[in-house]
Design an enzyme around this catalytic site. Structure first.
Site, PDB file in Angstrom:
ATOM      1  N   TYR A 173     -23.736 101.867 -86.645  1.00 56.22           N
ATOM      2  CA  TYR A 173     -24.563 102.608 -87.814  1.00 56.22           C
ATOM      3  C   TYR A 173     -23.816 103.087 -88.985  1.00 56.22           C
ATOM      4  O   TYR A 173     -24.253 103.900 -89.526  1.00 56.22           O
ATOM      5  CB  TYR A 173     -25.652 103.060 -87.167  1.00 56.22           C
ATOM      6  CG  TYR A 173     -24.940 104.568 -86.467  1.00 56.22           C
ATOM      7  CD1 TYR A 173     -24.638 104.589 -84.989  1.00 56.22           C
ATOM      8  CD2 TYR A 173     -24.933 105.824 -87.054  1.00 56.22           C
ATOM      9  CE1 TYR A 173     -24.186 105.820 -84.453  1.00 56.22           C
ATOM     10  CE2 TYR A 173     -24.756 106.924 -86.713  1.00 56.22           C
ATOM     11  CZ  TYR A 173     -24.159 106.878 -85.020  1.00 56.22           C
ATOM     12  OH  TYR A 173     -23.529 108.021 -84.712  1.00 56.22           O
ATOM     13  N   SER A 229     -19.897 109.905 -85.418  1.00 55.09           N
ATOM     14  CA  SER A 229     -21.080 110.193 -84.906  1.00 55.09           C
ATOM     15  C   SER A 229     -21.961 111.205 -85.793  1.00 55.09           C
ATOM     16  O   SER A 229     -21.644 112.145 -86.280  1.00 55.09           O
ATOM     17  CB  SER A 229     -21.294 110.728 -83.566  1.00 55.09           C
ATOM     18  OG  SER A 229     -22.591 111.167 -82.931  1.00 55.09           O
ATOM     19  N   LYS A 244     -19.772 104.768 -71.629  1.00 54.84           N
ATOM     20  CA  LYS A 244     -21.035 104.496 -70.859  1.00 54.84           C
ATOM     21  C   LYS A 244     -20.858 104.069 -69.581  1.00 54.84           C
ATOM     22  O   LYS A 244     -21.953 104.231 -68.821  1.00 54.84           O
ATOM     23  CB  LYS A 244     -21.940 103.762 -71.987  1.00 54.84           C
ATOM     24  CG  LYS A 244     -22.014 104.286 -73.358  1.00 54.84           C
ATOM     25  CD  LYS A 244     -22.893 103.350 -74.022  1.00 54.84           C
ATOM     26  CE  LYS A 244     -23.204 104.017 -75.462  1.00 54.84           C
ATOM     27  NZ  LYS A 244     -23.961 103.523 -76.369  1.00 54.84           N
ATOM     28  N   ASP A 291     -30.500 103.760 -74.816  1.00 56.19           N
ATOM     29  CA  ASP A 291     -30.042 102.648 -75.642  1.00 56.19           C
ATOM     30  C   ASP A 291     -31.027 101.572 -75.780  1.00 56.19           C
ATOM     31  O   ASP A 291     -31.343 100.832 -76.557  1.00 56.19           O
ATOM     32  CB  ASP A 291     -28.595 102.123 -75.238  1.00 56.19           C
ATOM     33  CG  ASP A 291     -27.540 103.033 -75.899  1.00 56.19           C
ATOM     34  OD1 ASP A 291     -28.046 103.712 -76.815  1.00 56.19           O
ATOM     35  OD2 ASP A 291     -26.550 102.823 -75.207  1.00 56.19           O
ATOM     36  N   GLY A 301     -20.281  91.288 -77.657  1.00 61.26           N
ATOM     37  CA  GLY A 301     -19.922  92.538 -77.087  1.00 61.26           C
ATOM     38  C   GLY A 301     -20.507  92.804 -75.772  1.00 61.26           C
ATOM     39  O   GLY A 301     -21.821  92.863 -75.487  1.00 61.26           O
ATOM     40  N   ALA A 302     -19.685  93.492 -74.781  1.00 64.80           N
ATOM     41  CA  ALA A 302     -20.151  93.114 -73.304  1.00 64.80           C
ATOM     42  C   ALA A 302     -19.926  94.620 -72.615  1.00 64.80           C
ATOM     43  O   ALA A 302     -19.690  94.737 -71.600  1.00 64.80           O
ATOM     44  CB  ALA A 302     -19.756  91.960 -72.612  1.00 64.80           C
ATOM     45  N   GLY A 303     -19.868  95.754 -73.776  1.00 67.42           N
ATOM     46  CA  GLY A 303     -19.621  96.800 -73.026  1.00 67.42           C
ATOM     47  C   GLY A 303     -20.968  97.653 -72.753  1.00 67.42           C
ATOM     48  O   GLY A 303     -21.883  97.117 -72.312  1.00 67.42           O
ATOM     49  N   GLY A 304     -20.980  98.886 -72.739  1.00 63.66           N
ATOM     50  CA  GLY A 304     -22.116  99.696 -72.272  1.00 63.66           C
ATOM     51  C   GLY A 304     -23.059  99.594 -73.319  1.00 63.66           C
ATOM     52  O   GLY A 304     -24.458  99.276 -72.656  1.00 63.66           O
TER      53      GLY A 304
HETATM   54  O1  LIG Z   1     -24.780 104.409 -78.968  1.00 62.44           O
HETATM   55  C1  LIG Z   1     -25.052 105.701 -79.188  1.00 62.44           C
HETATM   56  C2  LIG Z   1     -24.624 106.475 -80.268  1.00 62.44           C
HETATM   57  C3  LIG Z   1     -23.701 107.715 -80.036  1.00 62.44           C
HETATM   58  O2  LIG Z   1     -22.580 107.002 -79.480  1.00 62.44           O
HETATM   59  C4  LIG Z   1     -23.414 108.384 -81.533  1.00 62.44           C
HETATM   60  O3  LIG Z   1     -22.779 107.831 -82.151  1.00 62.44           O
HETATM   61  O4  LIG Z   1     -24.009 109.345 -81.416  1.00 62.44           O
HETATM   62  C5  LIG Z   1     -24.406 108.481 -79.052  1.00 62.44           C
HETATM   63  C6  LIG Z   1     -24.971 107.752 -77.737  1.00 62.44           C
HETATM   64  O5  LIG Z   1     -25.680 108.359 -76.676  1.00 62.44           O
HETATM   65  C7  LIG Z   1     -25.588 106.568 -78.245  1.00 62.44           C
HETATM   66  O6  LIG Z   1     -26.009 105.703 -76.877  1.00 62.44           O
END
Ligand SMILES: O=C1C[C@@](O)(C(=O)O)C[C@@H](O)[C@@H]1O
Length: 471
Positions: free
Chosen positions: A417, A228, A277, A315, A352-355
């Protein structure tokens, strides 16, 4: 070791620990050379457990010789194991020391979860040796094992260092100044104690010199958590707006147990990441209607007036607005006010069907798109959104959809990302689709979180620049 001391100085350390037991030397004079020319104040330590190459007796003799030499040379701190400090020979040396402060340490490994009683007993034993500073080194299996450690740090009347080793122990150092730890360990990178933050991150990201007992704690509750960029974004933004907060990675296995354990007002807010999530919804006392409809929260705030946990979802809007902006730009309707979303009427294909998937599906549907959870039904004017973790570091060679199939899409969005330019986005661009990076969603969801965390406006330009500089 001398080169490392120089590096520590350049990186801003106040103090270095010289672990003499990790050194190969044939004569004590070689240790003298190191101790006598200090460029930084030092802790000279000799730990028995890592130096059991030779016989125990020989090892203990070398240990006593090194520690006595360091005391003779008046170094700032000498650190030894509890069993060494309670040796009668060492007791005498400790009582006749001059300026040197003595750190006595105990290593707690196994034997069940630490409790405040157990920790209190160990500290009392260490204190009885005449030590100036007590150090607890603890192997933790879960982030919740740190709760009694923080409690001990807060209430202990004697100078105390707590070092929890392992990746679940990282916040023992990051939150040390908040709870009154005597000092914080940082590594020079490379091979070091697992879970130890780097000195560079302590100085540049967390800026621990600003952390004090009033600092509010925020963190990302996730597993994995190391990828992160949240800490490098939220911490500088807090400093920039003079908000007294710290944002730390929280490697959490059991989200329910986590919120049950850290229920104090110091733990003021949380980002929630994979895979928590959806289960985190049940941990909230109240859930914002949007998050409730989505069935996932990515932000939780402890409401100051009553301490209740309130869940939100930033999100959904961040991802959908990033896609809408890119579509408007593509269609040349940038800046033109319109009540209809450019997503309306389009087919929105979701992987993808998660949060994160739930947030995207809900957002796309509420804008009038037809949402399809990934299948192979191609039509023109489709949007593809990856809300799974496929392609995330360290698996950046993977992609959720074959390049050939990407030709059918007008726009491809990736919630991943790290890396910024995923394989999915690279291949989508190669076949002519408009691409929207997860970095855009990351920035926008964090701006929303900042507002919820601090109750103030997020410094958008500052935060945007910070994130973009990191890639
Ligand atoms: O999806 C993301 C990115 C995240 O997981 C991070 O990588 O910092 C933080 C989460 O709150 C957000 O919803």
């Amino acid at each position: 070791m001398q080169a490392s001391i120089e590096q520590a100085k350049v990186e801003g350390a106040d103090l270095v620990e010289l672990c003499i037991d990790s050194m190969e030397f044939s004569h004590i004079s070689e240790v003298d050379k190191l101790i006598q020319h200090p460029t930084l104040p030092a802790i000279v330590s000799y730990r028995l457990k890592s130096s059991r190459k030779s016989s125990d007796e020989a090892c203990k003799n070398t240990c006593l010789q090194v520690l006595r030499r360091a005391l003779d040379l008046d170094v700032e701190f000498v650190e030894m194991d509890y069993e060494v400090a309670s040796d009668p020979l060492m007791s005498e040396i400790i009582y006749s020391r001059s300026n040197t402060k003595i750190i006595v340490s105990s290593y707690l490994n196994g034997g069940g979860k630490p409790t405040t009683e157990k920790l209190g007993d160990v500290i009392a034993c260490m204190q009885a040796t005449g030590a100036d500073v007590m150090k607890l080194e603890i192997a933790v299996d879960s982030i919740t094992d740190l709760a009694p450690v923080f409690e001990m740090l807060t209430h202990c009347q004697v100078p105390l260092i707590a070092l929890a080793v392992g990746s679940r122990g990282l916040i023992s150092q990051l939150l040390g100044p908040k709870f009154g730890g005597f000092l914080v360990y940082g590594s020079l990178g490379g091979k070091s104690v697992p879970g130890l933050p780097t000195l560079v991150s302590l100085k540049q990201v967390y800026q621990l010199e600003h952390i004090n007992p009033d600092t509010k704690i925020f963190g990302l509750v996730s597993n994995p958590v190391g990828h992160s960029k949240g800490p490098i974004l939220h911490n500088p933004a807090f400093r920039h707006t003079r908000f007294n907060g710290i944002y730390v990675p929280m490697l959490v296995d059991d989200v329910k147990e986590f919120f049950r354990t850290y229920s104090g007002t110091d733990f003021a807010g949380f980002s929630v990441g994979i895979p928590h999530k959806e289960p985190a919804v049940a941990c909230c006392d109240e859930v914002h209607p949007l998050a409730k409809s989505i069935g996932a929260v990515n932000t939780i705030i402890r409401r100051p007036i009553d301490g209740k946990l309130v869940g939100y979802n930033t999100d959904c809007e961040s991802a959908i607005s990033a896609i809408e902006d890119a579509l408007r730009e593509r269609q040349g309707i940038n800046g033109v006010a319109s009540h209809t979303s450019p997503i309306a009427g389009k087919i929105f294909v979701l992987v993808g069907a998660g949060g994160a998937g739930r947030a995207l599906a809900f957002g796309a549907k509420s804008r009038g798109a037809r949402v399809i959870i990934f299948n192979r039904n191609y039509e023109k004017g489709m949007i593809l959104a990856n809300a799974s973790a496929i392609g995330m570091e360290p698996n950046s060679d993977q992609s959720p959809v074959p390049k050939e199939a990407l030709k059918a899409y007008e726009l491809v969005f990736d919630a991943v990302y790290t890396p910024r330019n995923t394989r999915l986005l690279r291949e989508a661009a190669e076949v002519g689709a408009t691409v929207v990076s997860g970095v855009e969603m990351f920035i926008r969801q964090a701006l929303g979180q900042f507002r919820l965390f601090t109750g103030g406006l997020a410094p958008e330009d500052f935060m945007r620049k910070l994130v973009l500089e990191q890639f």
